[in-house]
Structures are given as C-alpha cells and as structure tokens.
Design an enzyme around this catalytic site. Structure first.
Site, PDB file in Angstrom:
ATOM      1  N   LYS A 114       0.812  -1.215   0.000  1.00  0.00           N
ATOM      2  CA  LYS A 114       0.000   0.000   0.000  1.00  0.00           C
ATOM      3  C   LYS A 114       0.851   1.272   0.000  1.00  0.00           C
ATOM      4  O   LYS A 114       0.478   2.281  -0.616  1.00  0.00           O
ATOM      5  CB  LYS A 114      -0.952  -0.007   1.196  1.00  0.00           C
ATOM      6  N   GLU A 197      -2.160   7.432   7.835  1.00  0.00           N
ATOM      7  CA  GLU A 197      -2.845   8.230   6.826  1.00  0.00           C
ATOM      8  C   GLU A 197      -3.840   9.154   7.523  1.00  0.00           C
ATOM      9  O   GLU A 197      -4.452   8.778   8.542  1.00  0.00           O
ATOM     10  CB  GLU A 197      -3.594   7.270   5.884  1.00  0.00           C
ATOM     11  N   ARG A 291      -6.566  -8.289  -7.624  1.00  0.00           N
ATOM     12  CA  ARG A 291      -7.285  -9.566  -7.636  1.00  0.00           C
ATOM     13  C   ARG A 291      -8.712  -9.338  -8.108  1.00  0.00           C
ATOM     14  O   ARG A 291      -9.126  -8.194  -8.351  1.00  0.00           O
ATOM     15  CB  ARG A 291      -7.328 -10.165  -6.227  1.00  0.00           C
TER      16      ARG A 291
END
Length: 911
Positions: A114, A197, A291
């Site tokens: 990420k 974040e 995915r």
C-alpha cells in the site's frame, strides 16, 4: 480451454464463482478443501477436489501448487482473500509450469504494497491522502500523526478488505492499538508493517474496475460506490454511484487516474483502484486490489459481461476482448453482502446448521451463494454466505427489486444480516443517495428491528421452553386454572385392576390381525355374516365432546380394554387430534401412535386424514402429502381420507403411497350432506371417481378396484335420514356388490341409531360407534344401544364381547368426569336443527360457544338462519373445513350488522 484443468485456490463463493466460469468455458474445475470444508458446495460442485492437509489450508501456496502439479492442473485462480494477494504466488506458479490467473509478479508487488502504491500514484499526479511515505514504527507513527493532525488511520501495508485499519484520535490510542494492528496485519496478510494516513470524515468510497491484458490494452468501467461500510468492511455496493453529486467530470477523472497508475506499473489482469471523494469532489487514491473483487458481479450486471472469463483468457495470453466503445452501462446494479452474523449483537458470527433455506429469484436478481438447507455453516472462516445482487433500469427500480429479493430471502436456524439490509434499503438517506462512509455509524436506528422468525422455528423454540419450564408461559389460563394449581390427584376408584387383567390376558384371538394382507382382511369382511364396528372413542369422540384433550395416560387405561372387545378397528388418530396434541397438549402424536400399537396389539388402528389439508387446516404440497403418508402407514392400518368438496384428485398423493402398501387399507370417504343436489346419483358419480383413481393407481378395472378398498361414507354433521342412507348404500352395492362400506355418522340430530341400523340393513359392513360413558351429544352413537337395535330389532348378528364393553364403560365412567370439569361443551343436548344449518360434530357446540364468549349469544338464532341460507346458496358438504368458512362468514355478517344498526339491521339482512 476445452478439457483444461484449472484449479481455484479458494473456498466458498469465490471458488464457486470462478469454478462456474471454468466449466462454462469447457474447462475442468478443480477444487481444494480443508477438513472443515469436505462437504461444502464449492467441493460438491467441482469436477475434481483435493484435500489440503496442512493447518494453514488455503493460504499454503506451496501445498496447493504441489497438489496441482501432481494432478496436471494447468492454471490456478486465487479468487479473493487467503493467498490472492500474496506476491509470491505468480512466481511460484511460473517456476512449476502453472499459469497464474492474475497479474504478473512485478505489478502485483508494486500495487500490493500500500505504501509503494501511494508512491506510484503520486508519481503520475494522482492525489493521495496525506500520510507516511513508508511503513512506520510506533515512535514514527506518533510523530507523523502530530504533524498532520488527528484523527489518523493506521493501515496495513499489505492489507485490503478493510482489515488492519484502526481509527486513531489521540497519541494514547496509537500506543494502545499499534501493536494489536500489527499482529492482525501479519495474521491476515503475512506482513506486519503499518503506515499512517490522515482520516477524512465525510467521504464517499468509490472504486474503478480495470481490465488489462499483457499487450498494453486496458478498459476501465464506471465507478462502484462502496460507501456503506461498518468498521471499514463493505456491507453494500452500488454501480454507478447513486450519490447526487456524482457527475461525468468526476467519473472521467477517476478513470483517467486509474489508467495512469495501470500504465505506470504495466498492469496485466483484473484490478480494482479505490478512491475517497470528499464533499467538494476532491478525490484521493487509497489503494489497489490486485485480484478479483468481491463486488465484481454488479459491474458484470451493469455491462452484461463476464469479468472472470476475461481474466482467465488474459492469463492464457489472449488479447483483451472488451472495447471501450462497445461497453454501454445499463441502469443500476446493487449488491448486498449477506453475512451469517447478528447485527444486533455487535455482528457476532453465527455458525451451525441452516435448517431452512429459500433464496430469492425472478427478473433482475442474481444470487452467488455458498450455502443450502441442511448445510453446517462453519465458524472457521469468513461469515459471508451470499452475494445478493439486483439490477434495474433506474435507481428506483433497482431499490424495488432488492427490497423484493430481501423479503423473499429466508434463512432458518442462524442469524443473518438480511433484516439489517432491509433497514438500510428502506432508509430515506440511503434511497436519496446521501449515504457516506459514516452512514451506519451515524444512523443508530438501523439496528432497531424485529426479526421475523419462521413459524416452524418459533414453534420449536416454544416447545423447548415448555419442556424446560413445564408449562406454556404464553398461555392465558383464565380464572378457573392458574399456575401453581395442585393436580387432581389419584382417582377415588382404582381402575387399574381391569387394565392389568386385560393386558395379562393372552387368550384373545382377533379375527383381523394388524398387518394382515389387505386382500385377506377385505375378503373376510365381504364373507362375514356379522356387522363389524369401529370404535371412535379415542379420536372423534374426544374431538367432538372434550376438545381433543384426552391424554395418553387415559388412553393407556382404556386402550387395552378396547383391544379385547372384538372391534374391527379403533380410530386412534387424525382430524384435529394432531395439531391439538402438538399445540394444546404439547405431545408428539407420532410417538403416541407408536405407543398405541404397543398397548393395543390385537386391533387395527385407524386414522382420519383431510385430503390436501392432511392433519391440519392448511393445504399442503404433493411432496408433503406423500411424506406424511409414509409416516402414517408406519403406525396405522386403516387410512380414511376425505375431501370436503369430494374432489377425489386431491387424495391421489396419499392414495398412491397407501395402495402400494399391501398390509394397509385405503379408505376413501365420501363427504355426505342431505340437501338439494346431493342425492344418490351425485354420490354414485363420486364413487365412480374414486374407483377410477384407485384403478389407475393399481392398474385394474373399476370392479376389481372396488375389492381393494373400504369405502367410507362420512356424515359428519349427522343430518342424513335413515331412508336416504339405506337407499344410497343399496344403490352402491347394486352397482358394486363386493364393495366394503363403512358408515360414519354423528349423533347430533338424534337419529343415529336408526340410521346406523338402516346402513347395516342395506349391506354396510362396518359401523362407527363409541363407548357410552364418553358420548355426550355430538359424536358417534353409543355402542350398546346400536348393538341392541341391530340384534333385537333388525335380527342382524354382531360379534362384540358385551362384557368387555361393560368393563371399558366402567373405567370410562371414572375418567370422563375429570374431562367434563374442563372440556365439556357449554351447549348440551340433541339438536335436530342441525339438518337445517349443518354444523358438523363438535362444531355444533364449539362454534356456538364462540358467539357466547364474545357476548353475542342472543344473536345465535340469526347466525344459524344466515348459515342455513349460506348452505343452500353455496351447496357445500357439512364437513370441516367448509363448515368453518361458512360459520365464520355467517357470524361476521350478523355481528357486523348488529354493530352497524342494532337488531333492526339484523332483521333486515335476515328478512
């Protein structure tokens, strides 16, 4: 793809979804399973399935690849979850000569991390949420949070699906949650690293589906709105977004941002690129999922495409077939994730057996599930049980379709999120497209609902509660009976010696043995010079005279005595007995039936079945009728079946089962009335229908069919005069002389004894009677007066043991007063007017009692007058349940007239 083995390294819904695509493409679907999943649908629906031995199961890539190689599996699809985002998977497959159905290792590694994905987005001018540029330690997390300001989010570097995300509001919370979040991240994704974040409060979570091949071709689809979340876990998805502020400019910007990231990493498979959008339409890239996504199905519905097939073809080297100019979205699509969880108990997982399962269907519905009725839903894995999708031409239509689907969806035995989704769908804010990521948190009323429990589950719980407490806590007992009342105690007269003597007497030899071949019994009846009798005391008498409240304890006293009186049969079950046993007496009627055969070994047991209503008041399916018939023939020897409209075809499912059993006798019964149109020719035509059906089932002509059954004549109201019965039976035997007829009649009009005598004179072989002390006014006639009349007045022979009958009567004289205290009808006495109003059997008393208890006894003459008119107009047979329908209508018509205008209005309508 023809005959190519393709494995799915997953379970449940993703394994089934991919497996179906493989088979549709002509391939061979290979499944993998752990010990807990050996009976799971993804295994039973596969072409081949192999057991995973290691404890790590579906995340053990090495074992999965080793098994695949051993069995010549050419390709592996990871599904979603488990090892789907393990960047080692593509290279391990390549090293073992297996095609990995997913992205190449390089783009997967870049976007799967990420932190790295955020860097790539920044490098191509895609906005990201302020946060750390790499994984952080606890100390660094505190420092960085201080710089960008609280609240912040701790997120897993290798994560996805909302796992490993923690909202932090203070330095103390970072201290508390950091280590825990790291452990969860490692357990879920094999990577303990965390990054930080900035938390955005009021945002929409939108994602773009990308489809890319290895030749540089790519298409991106319209956004999916995943804003309805709980603790960062998606609950419901929509495409395109129903948010009012969504516009083509924002949609185009999200798609272009996605294409830039794809180009930067050389992405070559299906992937999902996720963004947060604030109220000012500023968007921020948050992560990419390398995915197949759980919510891919709604994009398939929107565009009428198969993303899984496309993903497989791309992995095998084919060029992307989807073209931007050909992709035309149609309307809206929505997905509800149906989880086996209890939303009202903090979404606790609900595992165990699914006792009932009915999935929705119809236009606009798609159901991707991994469960079925009887399946033991495991607690080991994710709680997702179904992806319920709806597609409509407008947002409003899509909402309506989903509402209908959720209302059709029934899952019994376990808690699910179905009622929670109903609340979401009906919420005004959601319907108006105003739901953001804090929607569930900010709308606590979503958790306020009452789950509708299926009737059979509710009754099961009630039975358990009654068993545990010893009484029904929901039953209003009234003034005459209350909790804590003492038992009646032992009878003042000991009757047990009579019963013991009967049980100990093994000298009795019946003419008809239970279990004898049908043909033998019927031949003996045809050739007998005696009139035979069926004793109805244990069933119809107790139904008509004591509201079915006879207990098994009393049956055990009188049963062995009845067994030695010489009766042809004893009616011990059927009619209303079964539902009253279960709901009123709280006993199992099937267990009672089995016990009857143990303490009454010498006499045939008889049951009454109400055609399609079986043993209750609601029509059942053919399959239920057949299964019930299979249970009935285990315990009963004579099965009398009637249809209150004389629709013989309704009896067929029962007849088919009974007639296949050669040691059971089928007794189709004609419902009798004495009214205009119900004459001898009519009843002869019903007999022809019966014999036609029996002949079709047994493959014989009507004359031969007449030798295979007992014909029942059922005068439930007790209204047919002796001359009419005599003429009817004579006419039937003139046509079919070898037919065995059994006559059943209630005594309501006072003419039962001569009517039974007339039936015997005409050739009826079996008459229904009851023990004198049990007879009040509305059941069958007492046996001894009938025998006296038949023998003394008509000169016919019987073979009953009168002394044994007297012994039984003596015992019943001690038992019946106990039941009379609680169960005796209020309205007593012979009622010849039954020939006018036609209320059958116990309904003569119970229905009129209803009027009395409601305070309308003074209206009874008018109610019965209207009932008489109904009977003439409709022309129904005087049997259950038709009589209940006409009684209710008559009662309501008169009562409503009285409430509307008093007695003058009642007089007007009865005119």
């Amino acid at each position: 793809m023809q005959d190519i083995k393709i494995g799915v390294a997953n379970r449940g819904i993703p394994a089934l979804r991919v497996g179906r695509a493989i088979r549709e493409m002509g391939g061979i679907y290979v499944a993998f399973y752990t010990e807990q999943d050996k009976t799971a649908p993804h295994v039973t629906k596969s072409d081949e399935a192999y057991n995973l031995q290691s404890e790590s199961g579906y995340v053990n890539i090495d074992e999965i690849i080793w098994i695949a190689k051993q069995h010549d599996v050419k390709a592996l699809h990871p599904g979603w979850g488990f090892a789907a985002e393990d960047s080692r998977f593509p290279s391990l497959c390549r090293e073992n000569g297996i095609i990995f159905i997913g992205p190449s290792e390089a783009p997967m590694k870049k976007l799967g991390n990420k932190v790295r994905a955020r860097e790539i987005a920044q490098s191509v001018s895609v906005p990201i949420i302020p946060g750390s540029q790499e994984a952080v330690t606890l100390r660094e997390a505190k420092q960085f949070a201080q710089e960008i300001g609280y609240p912040v989010m701790l997120k897993s570097e290798g994560g996805g699906g909302g796992k490993g995300i923690v909202l932090i509001n203070s330095p103390e919370e970072i201290e508390y949650h950091f280590e825990k979040a790291s452990v969860i991240a490692e357990a879920s994704f094999g990577n303990p690293n965390l990054y930080i974040e900035k938390f955005l409060s009021s945002v929409r979570h939108l994602e773009i589906q990308a489809v890319c091949d290895s030749l540089g071709n790519a298409v991106v689809l319209d956004e999916r709105d995943c804003s309805v979340q709980r603790k960062n876990q998606k609950i419901l998805e929509i495409t395109p977004s129903s948010w009012k502020k969504m516009n083509e400019g924002l949609r185009r910007a999200l798609k272009e941002a996605t294409l830039r990231i794809i180009s930067a990493v050389g992405y070559d498979s299906l992937g999902t690129f996720e963004f947060l959008v604030d109220e000012e339409l500023n968007y921020y890239f948050i992560e990419a999922n390398t995915r197949l996504q759980v919510e891919h199905g709604i994009s398939e519905l929107l565009y009428n495409i198969d993303l899984v097939e496309e993903m497989i073809r791309i992995a095998f080297g084919e060029k992307l077939r989807l073209k931007k100019e050909e992709l035309k979205p149609r309307g809206f699509a929505m997905q509800c994730r149906i989880n086996f969880e209890d939303p009202q108990n903090d979404f606790q997982p609900s595992a165990g057996e699914i006792i009932r399962y009915l999935s929705p269907g119809g236009e606009g519905i798609r159901v991707d599930s991994c469960v079925f009725g009887g399946y033991d839903f495991p607690k080991t894995y994710d709680s997702l049980g179904c992806l319920l999708m709806a597609h409509g031409r407008t947002w409003g239509k899509t909402l309506s379709i989903m509402e209908r689907a959720l209302s059709e969806y029934i899952v019994g035995g376990l808690k699910t999120t179905i009622p929670f989704h109903k609340k979401i769908i009906s919420h005004l804010k959601f319907r108006a497209g105003e739901a953001d990521t804090k929607f569930i948190d900010n709308e606590p009323e979503l958790m306020v609902y009452r789950e509708t429990v299926p009737e059979e589950l509710r009754l099961s719980r009630l039975m358990v509660e009654i068993t545990a407490k010893g009484y029904n806590p929901y039953l209003g007992l009234g003034l005459y009976r209350k909790f804590g009342d003492s038992k009646l105690g032992p009878s003042s007269f000991d009757v047990s010696s009579f019963v013991k003597n009967a049980v100990g007497d093994h000298s009795y030899r019946p003419l008809f043995y239970p279990g004898d071949h049908r043909d033998k019994v019927l031949k003996l009846l045809r050739n007998s010079k005696y009139i035979e009798f069926c004793n109805t005391t244990p069933r119809d008498v107790t139904q008509s005279e004591s509201g079915n409240r006879f207990r098994l304890f009393s049956d055990r006293l009188i049963g062995p005595l009845l067994d030695r009186c010489g009766y042809f049969s004893i009616e011990s079950g059927g009619g209303a007995h079964y539902h009253v046993a279960m709901l009123g007496c709280m006993t199992d009627p099937w267990e009672e039936a089995a016990e009857w055969n143990s303490f009454v070994p010498y006499t045939l047991k008889q049951i009454l079945v109400r055609s399609t209503n079986l043993l209750g008041y609601t029509p059942q399916t053919k399959e239920v009728m057949k299964r019930t018939a299979e249970m009935i023939i285990k315990h009963y020897h004579i099965i009398r079946c009637f249809d209150f409209l004389n629709h013989i075809q309704n009896m067929v499912p029962l007849a088919e089962i009974i007639l296949q059993s050669e040691n059971r006798i089928y007794e189709p019964a004609i419902s009798l009335s004495w009214a205009q149109g119900f004459d001898t020719p009519y009843y002869l035509s019903v007999l022809e229908d019966i014999l036609s059906v029996v002949g079709q089932i047994m493959g014989c002509e009507k004359n031969e069919a007449s030798k295979k059954i007992i014909l029942g004549l059922k005068d439930m109201a007790g209204v047919c005069p002796p001359n009419f019965i005599k003429g009817l039976i004579s006419a039937m035997l003139d046509k079919y002389p070898e037919l065995v007829i059994q006559y059943h009649r209630h005594a309501t009009d006072g003419l039962a004894v001569p009517a039974l005598g007339a039936a015997a004179q005409a050739g009826a072989k079996i008459l229904d009677v009851a023990d004198g002390p049990s007879v009040r006014f509305y059941s069958q006639a007492a046996v001894m007066p009938v025998v006296a009349y038949i023998e003394g007045e008509l000169g016919l022979k019987t073979r009953l043991d009168k002394e044994k009958i007297r012994e039984t009567a003596f015992v019943l004289k001690q038992i019946m007063p106990v039941y009379d205290l609680y169960c005796r009808p209020i309205f007593l006495g012979v009622d010849y007017d039954v020939t006018r109003h036609g209320l059958p059997g116990g309904a003569t008393a119970s229905s009129q009692e209803e009027a009395l208890k409601q305070g309308y006894a003074f209206l009874l003459p008018s109610i019965l007058q209207v009932l008489e008119l109904y009977r003439k107009i409709i022309g129904y047979h005087d049997v259950t349940p038709g009589s209940q329908i006409t009684w209710t209508n008559s009662y309501l018509m008169v009562v409503k007239a009285y409430e509307r205008g008093g007695l003058s209005e009642v007089q007007r309508i009865t005119g």
